[in-house]
Design a protein around this motif. Structure first.
Motif: not given
Length: 348
Positions: A282-286
Motif C-alpha cells: 500500500x505504501x508503494x502504491x500510494x
C-alpha cells in the motif's frame, strides 16, 4: 501359526524414519533392545534381519513409534484402514517425538539452554508454515533438524543483548570440560561431530545435511575428534566420546514449549508478515500515485541562478580639468552646434 518378527517389521528405510521421528539415536535404540549400535545400523540398512527376542523387542519398539506418528498405521485396526491424522495431529506427533532430543542437540551446539529452546521453536514454526512440504518429505525429522541447527549456529545471535552474557555451565566438571571443548570447535566441525557421534548419522548422511562432500565431512570429523581429544584426553575413543555426548545432552534438558504454543506463534508470525507485506505494498502504491499526481506534464528548463561578475574594474572618477582641456571645452561651447558648416574643415 504366528508370524516371525521380521515379517512384522517395516522396510529398512521406514525403520530409520520411525527412529528419527521418535527422536531416538541408534545407541538409544540399541540400549533399549540390548544389542550393539552396529546391529541397529545393519537392521536399518537392510544388511541384517532381526530375529529372536531382540527382533520381537525391535518390532514392539517400532510399532510403538509408528502408532502415534504421522502417517503411521494401526496394525490392530479390524477394518484394515487406519484413521487419517489431521495436519495438527501429525504436527503435534512429530513435535512430541523430535523436540526434546532436538533441544538437547541444540544445547550441544550452542552451550545455551535458552538459545536451544529458541532454535527448536523457530524450526517447528517454520515447519508449521510449510507443513504440506514437510509432511511430504521423506525425512521430516531431518528437515526440522537442519533448520534448528542453522538457527542455533547463526552468527547474528552474538549481537543480541540477551545472549551476550554466558549462562551457568554444567555442574559436573567433566561435562564442563566436554562442553568447553565443543564450543572451541568451528561451527562446521561442531555440527559434523554432533550429527555423527551424537545423533548417530552415517558419514554420507552427515555430509548431505552439512552440505559438504563425504571426504570433506570425514576430514571435519577427524579434526574435530582430534581437537576434543587434545583438550579431554579421555575422549580419544569414539565410543567413549559418543557416550559422553549422550550423557551431557541428557543431563541438560532444555524444555521446549508445548506444540500448541509453537503453532500459535507460527500463525501469529504469518499474520504479522502478511500484514507487513500488505502495508508495504500500500505504501508503494500510494507513493507512486502521489508521484504521478504531482509530477510536471512538460519540461521546464531550469533558470540559472544569478551570479556576481568578478574582475570588472570600477569606473574612474572625474578629476579637475587641465588648462588645455578647459580651453577645448570653451571652444566647443562657442562653436556652431548645427548646419553643414560644422562639418567643414577649418585651418587651425
Amino acid at each position: 501359526m504366528t508370524e516371525s518378527p521380521a515379517s512384522q517389521l517395516p522396510s529398512p528405510t521406514e525403520r530409520r524414519r520411525l527412529r528419527e521421528a521418535g527422536g531416538l539415536t541408534e545407541a538409544q535404540v540399541a540400549a533399549r533392545i540390548g544389542v550393539g549400535r552396529a546391529t541397529v545400523r545393519a537392521w536399518e540398512r537392510g544388511r541384517d534381519t532381526p530375529g529372536g527376542r531382540e527382533g520381537e523387542a525391535y518390532a514392539r519398539l517400532l510399532a510403538g513409534l509408528a502408532g502415534p506418528a504421522a502417517g503411521g498405521t494401526d496394525t490392530h485396526d479390524p477394518a484394515g484402514s487406519p484413521p487419517a491424522l489431521t495436519p495438527t495431529q501429525a504436527f503435534d506427533a512429530l513435535y512430541a517425538f523430535c523436540a526434546p532430543a532436538l533441544a538437547r542437540q541444540a544445547y550441544l551446539l550452542t552451550g545455551r539452554r535458552e538459545l536451544a529452546r529458541e532454535a527448536v521453536e523457530h524450526a517447528f514454526q517454520v515447519a508449521w508454515q510449510r507443513w504440506p512440504e514437510v509432511a511430504q518429505d521423506r525425512d521430516p525429522a531431518g528437515w526440522v533438524r537442519a533448520v534448528a541447527y542453522e538457527w542455533a549456529l547463526s552468527p547474528w545471535h552474538r549481537f543480541r543483548p540477551r545472549h551476550r552474557s554466558p549462562e551457568p555451565p554444567p555442574a559436573d566438571p567433566a561435562d564442563r570440560a566436554l562442553l568447553h571443548a565443543l564450543l572451541e570447535l568451528p561451527p562446521s566441525y561442531r555440527r559434523t561431530l554432533v550429527l555423527y557421534d551424537g545423533v548417530g548419522l552415517d558419514l554420507p548422511e552427515t555430509a548431505a545435511e552439512t552440505e559438504a562432500s563425504t571426504p570433506a565431512a570425514a576430514g571435519r570429523l577427524t579434526r574435530a575428534r582430534e581437537a576434543v581429544a587434545a583438550r579431554v584426553p579421555q575422549l580419544a575413543d569414539p565410543a567413549e566420546l559418543h557416550r559422553r555426548l549422550v550423557e551431557l545432552a541428557s543431563a541438560e534438558r532444555p524444555r521446549p514449549p508445548v506444540p500448541a504454543t509453537v503453532r500459535t506463534g507460527g500463525e501469529r508470525r504469518n499474520v504479522f508478515w502478511t500484514r507487513a507485506a500488505i502495508a508495504f505494498t500500500v505504501a508503494i502504491v500510494g507513493s507512486t500515485a502521489l508521484t504521478l499526481r504531482t509530477a510536471p506534464t512538460h519540461y521546464e528548463p531550469p533558470v540559472a541562478p544569478a551570479q556576481a561578475v568578478q574582475g570588472v574594474p570600477p569606473p574612474a572618477a572625474l578629476g579637475p580639468l587641465s588648462r588645455a582641456e578647459q580651453a577645448l571645452r570653451e571652444k566647443l561651447r562657442r562653436s556652431q552646434t548645427g548646419g553643414p558648416q560644422r562639418l567643414t574643415p577649418m585651418a587651425g
